[in-house]
Design a protein around this motif. Structure first.
Motif, PDB file in Angstrom:
ATOM      1  N   UNK A   1     -14.254   4.187  -8.744  1.00 34.17           N
ATOM      2  CA  UNK A   1     -12.808   4.846  -8.306  1.00 34.17           C
ATOM      3  C   UNK A   1     -12.419   6.055  -8.490  1.00 34.17           C
ATOM      4  N   UNK A   2     -11.416   6.510  -8.121  1.00 30.88           N
ATOM      5  CA  UNK A   2     -11.093   7.859  -8.198  1.00 30.88           C
ATOM      6  C   UNK A   2     -10.492   8.219  -9.745  1.00 30.88           C
ATOM      7  N   UNK A   3     -10.068   7.328 -10.378  1.00 32.02           N
ATOM      8  CA  UNK A   3      -9.745   7.568 -11.568  1.00 32.02           C
ATOM      9  C   UNK A   3     -10.599   7.560 -12.629  1.00 32.02           C
ATOM     10  N   UNK A   4     -11.899   6.976 -12.541  1.00 30.10           N
ATOM     11  CA  UNK A   4     -12.937   7.305 -13.335  1.00 30.10           C
ATOM     12  C   UNK A   4     -13.632   8.554 -12.733  1.00 30.10           C
TER      13      UNK A   4
ATOM     14  N   UNK B   1      -2.916  10.948 -18.413  1.00 34.54           N
ATOM     15  CA  UNK B   1      -2.085  10.667 -17.483  1.00 34.54           C
ATOM     16  C   UNK B   1      -2.810   9.832 -16.345  1.00 34.54           C
ATOM     17  N   UNK B   2      -3.754  10.233 -15.873  1.00 32.83           N
ATOM     18  CA  UNK B   2      -4.675   9.632 -14.839  1.00 32.83           C
ATOM     19  C   UNK B   2      -5.141   8.574 -15.194  1.00 32.83           C
ATOM     20  N   UNK B   3      -5.825   8.318 -16.497  1.00 33.84           N
ATOM     21  CA  UNK B   3      -6.473   7.096 -16.829  1.00 33.84           C
ATOM     22  C   UNK B   3      -5.168   6.121 -17.120  1.00 33.84           C
ATOM     23  N   UNK B   4      -4.002   6.330 -17.479  1.00 37.40           N
ATOM     24  CA  UNK B   4      -3.158   5.171 -17.902  1.00 37.40           C
ATOM     25  C   UNK B   4      -2.315   4.851 -16.467  1.00 37.40           C
ATOM     26  N   UNK B   5      -2.163   5.824 -15.814  1.00 42.15           N
ATOM     27  CA  UNK B   5      -1.247   5.365 -14.608  1.00 42.15           C
ATOM     28  C   UNK B   5      -1.796   5.490 -13.248  1.00 42.15           C
TER      29      UNK B   5
ATOM     30  N   UNK C   1       0.715  -1.184  -0.012  1.00 37.68           N
ATOM     31  CA  UNK C   1       0.096   0.030   0.148  1.00 37.68           C
ATOM     32  C   UNK C   1       1.062   1.289   0.195  1.00 37.68           C
ATOM     33  N   UNK C   2       1.963   1.064   0.662  1.00 41.04           N
ATOM     34  CA  UNK C   2       2.936   2.218   0.710  1.00 41.04           C
ATOM     35  C   UNK C   2       3.417   2.899  -0.590  1.00 41.04           C
ATOM     36  N   UNK C   3       3.794   1.710  -1.367  1.00 48.51           N
ATOM     37  CA  UNK C   3       4.230   1.896  -2.623  1.00 48.51           C
ATOM     38  C   UNK C   3       3.185   2.517  -3.745  1.00 48.51           C
ATOM     39  N   UNK C   4       1.931   2.053  -3.443  1.00 49.90           N
ATOM     40  CA  UNK C   4       0.882   2.565  -4.332  1.00 49.90           C
ATOM     41  C   UNK C   4       0.532   4.144  -4.053  1.00 49.90           C
ATOM     42  N   UNK C   5       0.527   4.373  -2.670  1.00 49.43           N
ATOM     43  CA  UNK C   5       0.456   5.589  -2.207  1.00 49.43           C
ATOM     44  C   UNK C   5       1.377   6.819  -2.726  1.00 49.43           C
ATOM     45  N   UNK C   6       2.822   6.279  -2.620  1.00 53.94           N
ATOM     46  CA  UNK C   6       3.946   7.049  -3.268  1.00 53.94           C
ATOM     47  C   UNK C   6       3.605   7.355  -4.708  1.00 53.94           C
ATOM     48  N   UNK C   7       3.258   6.320  -5.624  1.00 56.52           N
ATOM     49  CA  UNK C   7       2.852   6.547  -6.886  1.00 56.52           C
ATOM     50  C   UNK C   7       1.778   7.437  -7.016  1.00 56.52           C
ATOM     51  N   UNK C   8       0.471   7.323  -6.377  1.00 56.74           N
ATOM     52  CA  UNK C   8      -0.377   8.233  -6.537  1.00 56.74           C
ATOM     53  C   UNK C   8      -0.064   9.530  -6.433  1.00 56.74           C
ATOM     54  N   UNK C   9       0.726   9.865  -5.170  1.00 54.23           N
ATOM     55  CA  UNK C   9       1.083  11.245  -4.869  1.00 54.23           C
ATOM     56  C   UNK C   9       1.870  11.938  -5.984  1.00 54.23           C
ATOM     57  N   UNK C  10       3.078  10.947  -6.489  1.00 50.23           N
ATOM     58  CA  UNK C  10       3.660  11.679  -7.742  1.00 50.23           C
ATOM     59  C   UNK C  10       2.900  12.079  -8.919  1.00 50.23           C
ATOM     60  N   UNK C  11       1.871  11.210  -9.197  1.00 51.57           N
ATOM     61  CA  UNK C  11       1.009  11.244 -10.251  1.00 51.57           C
ATOM     62  C   UNK C  11       0.040  12.636 -10.245  1.00 51.57           C
ATOM     63  N   UNK C  12      -0.556  12.468  -8.869  1.00 55.67           N
ATOM     64  CA  UNK C  12      -1.431  13.583  -8.493  1.00 55.67           C
ATOM     65  C   UNK C  12      -0.782  15.024  -8.752  1.00 55.67           C
ATOM     66  N   UNK C  13       0.400  14.995  -8.110  1.00 50.46           N
ATOM     67  CA  UNK C  13       1.229  16.249  -7.945  1.00 50.46           C
ATOM     68  C   UNK C  13       1.728  16.683  -9.442  1.00 50.46           C
ATOM     69  N   UNK C  14       1.743  15.865 -10.318  1.00 51.07           N
ATOM     70  CA  UNK C  14       2.138  16.346 -11.772  1.00 51.07           C
ATOM     71  C   UNK C  14       0.946  16.983 -12.445  1.00 51.07           C
ATOM     72  N   UNK C  15      -0.295  16.245 -12.266  1.00 54.67           N
ATOM     73  CA  UNK C  15      -1.639  16.473 -13.016  1.00 54.67           C
ATOM     74  C   UNK C  15      -2.124  17.720 -12.478  1.00 54.67           C
ATOM     75  N   UNK C  16      -2.169  17.825 -10.976  1.00 53.03           N
ATOM     76  CA  UNK C  16      -2.399  19.052 -10.554  1.00 53.03           C
ATOM     77  C   UNK C  16      -1.846  20.597 -11.029  1.00 53.03           C
TER      78      UNK C  16
END
Length: 434
Positions: free
Chosen positions: A71-74, A186-190, A3-18
């Motif tokens: 889910x959040x992605x959709x 980016x969100x849809x893919x990653x 779960x920690x790894x998923x959270x780190x990837x999520x934060x990095x992706x959200x940071x860029x898309x924001x």
């Protein structure tokens, strides 16, 4: 699953898309009123901005329903897609000179704003209790980078649009189409695995039969004193901020006795400092909310909002004091937004969390739209100091609610993800490891 790894990837992706979404939203907002004035006259320039706010508020609950189901992605991709449609409609309205189409476009353009707001919740779906507020705040802060860059890109986007054959002021909305589209892709893919669905999978079994509804979210919020405080903090902070901020340029124009060019320059400086207050310190505020407790930061934010109203209302002709007041206004908003959003999210069960968050964002949007609409009437009838006084009194119910005794210890739904043995008294105190 790590779960920690998923959270780190999520934060990095959200940071860029924001960052991208911040550019897309702010570029459009920067010229929206001017575009509306050119097509429909000065009288409708404010209506266009209201349409955007109302559109974002109206989309919050539908997007939360999509999030609950898929889910959040959709949910985020759908919101950005609506924003793309809105930006396209605005561009078409500039070509045709069609005012109704422009207003519909602005309302749909609010999808970009709705996605920006919902992204902060995605940041804490898998966060451990002792880091929730600061991780939410980092995503809020990322929007600032896009918002700061956007004014410098507006003229470039406009000239690029003109070279492509678009009318003046259409280019920024074409740039918004590009920014929202890239963010959605980016969100849809990653954004896999989906943080919301993952959080629901590792949480205790859902307490509601079938798929949760908006009514379930309403009951979860208003049947829970802690959740009510979170919603109230977000809505009241936004109401005070929008009400005072929206009339500050008018106050500068009426009280300063400056030439028009000087008025625009002063307005730009004051509002820039205000935006710094809103976003630049959000990581620090998130850290404080994790260390000191959400309620402490809500109360501190309320106190800062009152101070902001007092300084702004008493500033008179003093631009430096007005600037200080608007800086404090942004800081108070940031504190209530970060602490309130975190408090709401951890106070309701995961199966109704998205519905409760959508309800909160809707109420926030309605509060902001009402404040923006009524603030002009108050200034016209009684003046800017009275507006700031009324805004300060609006904080009183929030303070009263925050001072009531609240449940101590973590809510049943606020335990950390699997693999994180974390306990937290997130309401009144900082996090502790167990």
């Amino acid at each position: 699953m790590d779960v920690s790894a998923v959270q780190r990837r999520t934060l990095r992706l959200l940071f860029g898309t924001q960052i991208l979404a911040g550019i897309g939203t702010t570029v459009g907002i920067a010229v929206g009123a001017l575009l509306a004035a050119r097509i429909g006259g000065t009288a409708v320039s404010g209506v266009a901005s209201s349409a955007l706010v109302i559109g974002a508020a109206a989309l919050a609950i539908p997007i939360s329903k999509i999030t609950t189901a898929y889910g959040r992605r959709s949910g985020l991709v759908t919101a950005y897609a609506v924003g793309v449609v809105g930006a396209v409609l605005v561009v078409l309205s500039t070509v045709t000179g069609n005012l109704p189409l422009l207003l519909v476009g602005f309302a749909a353009f609010g999808g970009g704003s709705a996605a920006n707001l919902q992204a902060r919740y995605a940041a804490i779906d898998l966060a451990t209790p002792d880091r929730r507020a600061r991780q939410l705040a980092v995503v809020v802060w990322a929007t600032t980078l896009g918002a700061v860059a956007a004014p410098n890109l507006t003229a470039l986007a406009d000239s690029g649009g003109i070279r492509l054959g678009l009318p003046a002021l259409a280019g920024p909305f074409a740039a918004s189409v590009l920014a929202f589209t890239v963010a959605a892709i980016l969100l849809f893919v990653f954004l896999r695995p989906d943080p919301f669905l993952t959080a629901r999978a590792v949480a205790p079994a859902a307490s509601l039969p079938g798929r949760p509804t908006a009514r379930d979210g309403f009951r979860a919020v208003f049947g829970n004193q802690t959740a009510r405080l979170g919603v109230a903090a977000v809505a009241v902070g936004h109401l005070v901020m929008v009400g005072v901020m929206s009339m500050t340029p008018v106050h500068i124009d009426q009280e300063g006795g400056h030439a028009e060019a000087d008025v625009l320059r002063i307005v730009g400086i004051v509002l820039s400092v205000h935006i710094v207050g809103m976003y630049a310190f959000s990581p620090l505020i998130g850290w404080l909310a994790d260390r000191l407790g959400r309620r402490v930061v809500v109360l501190a934010g309320a106190a800062v909002l009152v101070a902001a109203c007092a300084v702004s209302g008493a500033s008179g002709h003093s631009t430096p004091w007005l600037t200080v007041g608007l800086l404090l206004l942004g800081l108070g908003w940031s504190a209530t937004m970060v602490a309130g959003s975190t408090l709401l999210s951890e106070s309701v069960a995961v199966d109704v969390r998205a519905a409760a968050q959508g309800l909160s964002d809707t109420l926030m949007g309605v509060a902001g739209a009402a404040a923006g609409a009524l603030s002009g009437v108050v200034v016209e009838l009684a003046g800017y100091p009275v507006l700031t006084l009324l805004a300060a009194t609006a904080v009183i119910p929030l303070v009263a609610l925050a001072l009531r005794p609240l449940p101590t210890g973590p809510a049943p739904s606020s335990s950390g993800p699997v693999g994180h043995p974390t306990a937290v008294n997130s309401i009144d105190g900082g996090a502790t490891r167990s």
